[in-house]
Design an enzyme around this catalytic site. Structure first.
Site, short mmCIF file in Angstrom:
data_model
loop_
_atom_site.label_atom_id
_atom_site.label_comp_id
_atom_site.label_asym_id
_atom_site.label_seq_id
_atom_site.Cartn_x
_atom_site.Cartn_y
_atom_site.Cartn_z
N GLY A 233 0.74 -1.35 -0.17
CA GLY A 233 -0.11 0.02 -0.01
C GLY A 233 0.75 1.29 0.03
O GLY A 233 1.91 1.18 -0.29
N GLU A 255 5.66 -3.55 0.62
CA GLU A 255 5.67 -3.04 -0.84
C GLU A 255 4.98 -1.87 -0.78
O GLU A 255 3.79 -1.67 -0.74
CB GLU A 255 4.87 -4.11 -1.49
CG GLU A 255 5.61 -5.45 -1.47
CD GLU A 255 7.25 -5.55 -2.15
OE1 GLU A 255 7.73 -6.52 -1.93
OE2 GLU A 255 7.39 -4.53 -2.84
N CYS A 289 1.78 1.03 -8.80
CA CYS A 289 3.05 1.11 -8.06
C CYS A 289 4.19 1.43 -9.21
O CYS A 289 5.37 1.91 -8.79
CB CYS A 289 3.40 0.37 -7.01
SG CYS A 289 3.51 -1.38 -7.81
N1 LIG Z 1 4.79 -1.98 -4.00
C1 LIG Z 1 3.88 -2.53 -4.37
O1 LIG Z 1 4.05 -3.62 -4.69
C2 LIG Z 1 2.48 -1.89 -4.63
C3 LIG Z 1 1.51 -2.58 -5.08
C4 LIG Z 1 0.31 -2.10 -5.03
C5 LIG Z 1 0.08 -0.58 -4.56
N2 LIG Z 1 1.02 -0.01 -3.87
C6 LIG Z 1 0.94 1.21 -3.51
O2 LIG Z 1 -0.26 1.32 -2.89
C7 LIG Z 1 -1.11 2.44 -3.12
C8 LIG Z 1 -2.38 2.62 -3.30
O3 LIG Z 1 -3.12 1.64 -2.72
P1 LIG Z 1 -4.07 1.96 -1.62
O4 LIG Z 1 -4.70 3.32 -1.78
O5 LIG Z 1 -4.89 0.87 -1.25
O6 LIG Z 1 -2.82 2.04 -0.25
P2 LIG Z 1 -3.40 2.44 1.24
O7 LIG Z 1 -2.03 2.42 1.87
O8 LIG Z 1 -4.59 3.70 1.25
O9 LIG Z 1 -4.28 1.22 1.64
C9 LIG Z 1 -3.57 -0.02 1.69
C10 LIG Z 1 -4.09 -1.05 2.33
O10 LIG Z 1 -3.96 -0.39 4.09
C11 LIG Z 1 -5.41 -0.12 4.58
N3 LIG Z 1 -5.36 1.13 5.42
C12 LIG Z 1 -5.72 2.42 5.10
N4 LIG Z 1 -5.26 3.37 6.06
C13 LIG Z 1 -4.86 2.43 6.96
C14 LIG Z 1 -4.50 2.75 8.25
N5 LIG Z 1 -4.63 4.10 8.61
N6 LIG Z 1 -4.26 2.00 9.01
C15 LIG Z 1 -3.86 0.58 8.67
N7 LIG Z 1 -4.40 0.18 7.39
C16 LIG Z 1 -4.90 1.29 6.66
C17 LIG Z 1 -6.19 -0.11 3.46
O11 LIG Z 1 -7.74 -0.47 3.84
C18 LIG Z 1 -5.77 -1.21 2.51
O12 LIG Z 1 -6.00 -2.42 2.78
C19 LIG Z 1 0.23 3.40 -3.71
O13 LIG Z 1 1.18 4.10 -2.94
C20 LIG Z 1 0.79 2.26 -4.72
O14 LIG Z 1 2.03 2.57 -4.85
C21 LIG Z 1 2.37 -0.65 -4.00
N1 LIG Z 2 1.76 -3.73 -11.04
C1 LIG Z 2 2.38 -4.09 -9.71
C2 LIG Z 2 1.32 -3.95 -8.69
C3 LIG Z 2 1.43 -2.43 -8.19
O1 LIG Z 2 0.72 -1.64 -8.23
C4 LIG Z 2 2.83 -5.56 -9.77
O2 LIG Z 2 2.83 -6.21 -10.69
O3 LIG Z 2 3.02 -6.04 -8.68
#
Ligand SMILES: NC(=O)c1ccc[n+]([C@@H]2O[C@H](COP(=O)([O-])OP(=O)(O)OC[C@H]3O[C@@H](n4cnc5c(N)ncnc54)[C@H](O)[C@@H]3O)[C@@H](O)[C@H]2O)c1
Ligand SMILES: N[C@@H](CC=O)C(=O)O
Length: 489
Positions: A233, A255, A289
């Site tokens: 996230g 991640e 991401c």
């Molecule tokens: N590096 C990777 O592999 C990867 C892959 C996918 C998404 N991402 C990242 O995730 C982000 C987008 O996804 P998103 O909007 O769901 O992220 P987010 O951080 O808002 O939420 C991710 C998860 O955390 C939970 N969450 C939200 N706020 C929280 C809190 N205060 N306490 C505990 N849990 C909480 C959400 O319910 C969700 O299940 C982007 O920054 C993206 O780059 C990274």
């Molecule tokens: N495309 C990424 C997901 C991140 O947003 C992956 O393949 O893990």
């Protein structure tokens, strides 16, 4: 939503092998971001129900870890086969709750299932080792053991694959899992639970809890019996969870966010490079991401590149992911659109030139039209932030030292793209870029064999590859002393 198998659409949490309401009656709607229609509701569990899930996982752990790796392999491959057998229904559920095109959703089902196959096999290679003893009459070695209950907190942009990339590794290692999906996209997780049950995965081993995010995670992060946390996230939430996990010293893998540079060398054909950059930028409507966030083009081909990029960008079809041929679906909610519009206003106010971005053409309030900025500088939000939207920024550079400095000018370090055919330039950039993953002349970079992860504030640890399962394994060293002496040992 028309499904071949309606039982895959579940509106309950899945705890200890039972579909579970919220005892307090709390629930939340889930909305199709393309049209704002409510597609279902989920229960928001009470604290005692969350704790009961930990109890169930704790009870189930002993029998699951006692299985041989090849026995867990059979369960995981049954789960894998069911995912592919129900690919269309899983894709329909995903497009309805997340908004991505059906083509992307089908691809994510395949992608998610590929991790299950990979870790089903990896579980059979959780190898220990022996080492020559420095202690007389002793035999030394290590064995791999499951860490225990793993909490998996996952995002909405890849609502199925981000779960299976974690859960398959943990289950193969012998760990029970508690999945906490994003409330925006819970139904993909619940469909995975239905298929896990059909695959025979025992009660308490694969659980999906639903609730108010901060409430659930603070409770579970404080739970001593949960030994590992794997989070995908935003970096913002990742920092919070790291703090919450410190008191119980959990094994954590993170991640997090990205801010990928897409570097184009002077030797590249501007049209070819622009086609690749459009694909890297607008994947998952920019909500990825790995999306190219800053596009750095050598000054000698900059203008031609911009022309080709703009032309290709303006051809992209924006619409409902259920319509065949859609390239860009909606953003996940109105807040995401407002954030993108703020990034656009900021770039304009700081002197960037805009191409496209005619928001009047947006087919709904959750859509953002593809937008390109040139003349982007590090002072702009479009440079500094993970845009997570179809907003692109291009910057010209003069030489390799400058482009390495520009590319590294971010607290993130997940992925970077390099487009050039000059091997010396490739090697210089590859070594100089501060990112966990560098893709050269290819937009596609991920998959099961890949150690996926970032450096700096893009995360900790790696998922996939031959090290992904290590996040869920402990190494136990043993010394067998008092043995009969043997020569030459
Ligand atoms: N590096 C990777 O592999 C990867 C892959 C996918 C998404 N991402 C990242 O995730 C982000 C987008 O996804 P998103 O909007 O769901 O992220 P987010 O951080 O808002 O939420 C991710 C998860 O955390 C939970 N969450 C939200 N706020 C929280 C809190 N205060 N306490 C505990 N849990 C909480 C959400 O319910 C969700 O299940 C982007 O920054 C993206 O780059 C990274
Ligand atoms: N495309 C990424 C997901 C991140 O947003 C992956 O393949 O893990």
């Amino acid at each position: 939503m028309k499904l071949n198998d309606p039982r895959l659409f579940r509106q309950y949490a899945y705890v200890d092998g039972r579909w579970t309401h919220a005892d307090g009656g709390r629930e939340a709607p889930v909305v199709n971001p393309a049209n704002g229609k409510v597609i279902g509701h989920i229960p928001l569990l009470e604290a005692h129900q969350i704790r009961a899930c930990v109890d169930a996982a704790d009870v189930a752990f002993a029998a699951w870890r006692a299985l041989r790796a090849d026995e867990r392999y059979e369960y995981l491959m049954a789960w894998h086969d069911l995912m592919l057998a129900h690919r269309e229904d899983l894709a329909q559920i995903m497009t309805h709750e997340q908004g991505k095109s059906l083509a992307d959703a089908r691809g994510e089902v395949d992608y998610g299932a590929s991790f299950v196959r990979w870790f089903a096999e990896e579980g059979k290679r959780a190898l220990g080792e022996t080492m020559p003893s420095h202690i007389p009459n002793a035999a030394l070695g290590t064995i791999k053991e499951p860490v225990g209950i793993a909490l998996l907190i996952t995002p909405w942009n890849f609502p199925l694959a981000m779960i299976t990339r974690k859960a398959a590794a943990a289950l193969a290692a012998g760990c029970p899992v508690i999945v906490k999906p994003a409330n925006e996209t819970p139904f993909s997780a619940l469909a995975l639970a239905e298929l896990a049950e059909r695959a025979g995965i025992p009660a308490g081993i694969f659980n999906v809890v639903l609730g108010e995010a901060a409430e659930v995670s603070s409770l579970l992060c404080a739970e001593e019996r949960i030994k590992a946390l794997s989070f995908t996230g935003s970096t913002r939430v990742g920092r919070l969870l790291l703090e919450q996990s410190a008191a119980t010293v959990k094994r954590v893998s993170m991640e997090l966010g990205g801010n990928a540079p897409f570097i184009v060398g002077p030797d590249m054909d501007p049209k070819d490079a622009a086609e690749a950059a459009v694909a890297a930028k607008f994947q998952t409507s920019g909500q990825d991401c790995l999306a190219a966030n800053r596009i750095l083009v050598h000054e000698s081909i900059h203008d031609d590149f911009v022309e080709h990029f703009a032309a290709r960008m303006l051809e992209l079809k924006v619409g409902d992911g259920l319509e065949e041929g859609t390239d860009l679906g909606p953003l996940i909610h109105r807040r995401a659109v407002e954030n993108a519009l703020g990034i656009i206003d900021d770039a304009l106010s700081k002197g960037a030139s805009m191409i496209g971005g005619d928001q009047a053409k947006a087919p709904g309030e959750n859509f953002c039209m593809p937008t390109l900025f040139t003349g982007v500088t590090p002072k702009m939000r479009v440079w500094r932030e993970e845009c997570f939207s179809p907003v692109a920024g291009i910057t010209a550079y003069a030489d390799e030292d400058e482009v390495i400095r520009l590319a590294n000018d971010t607290e993130y370090g997940l992925a970077a793209y390099v487009y050039t055919h000059d091997i010396r330039r490739i090697w210089k950039l590859l070594r100089g870029l501060e990112f966990g993953m560098v893709s050269v002349n290819s937009v596609k970079m991920t998959g099961p064999p890949v150690p996926f992860g970032g450096v700096k504030q893009s995360g900790l640890g790696r998922e996939g590859g031959t090290t992904g399962i290590d996040e869920y394994l402990e190494t136990k060293y043993y010394c067998l002393g008092g043995l009969a002496s043997v020569s030459g040992s």
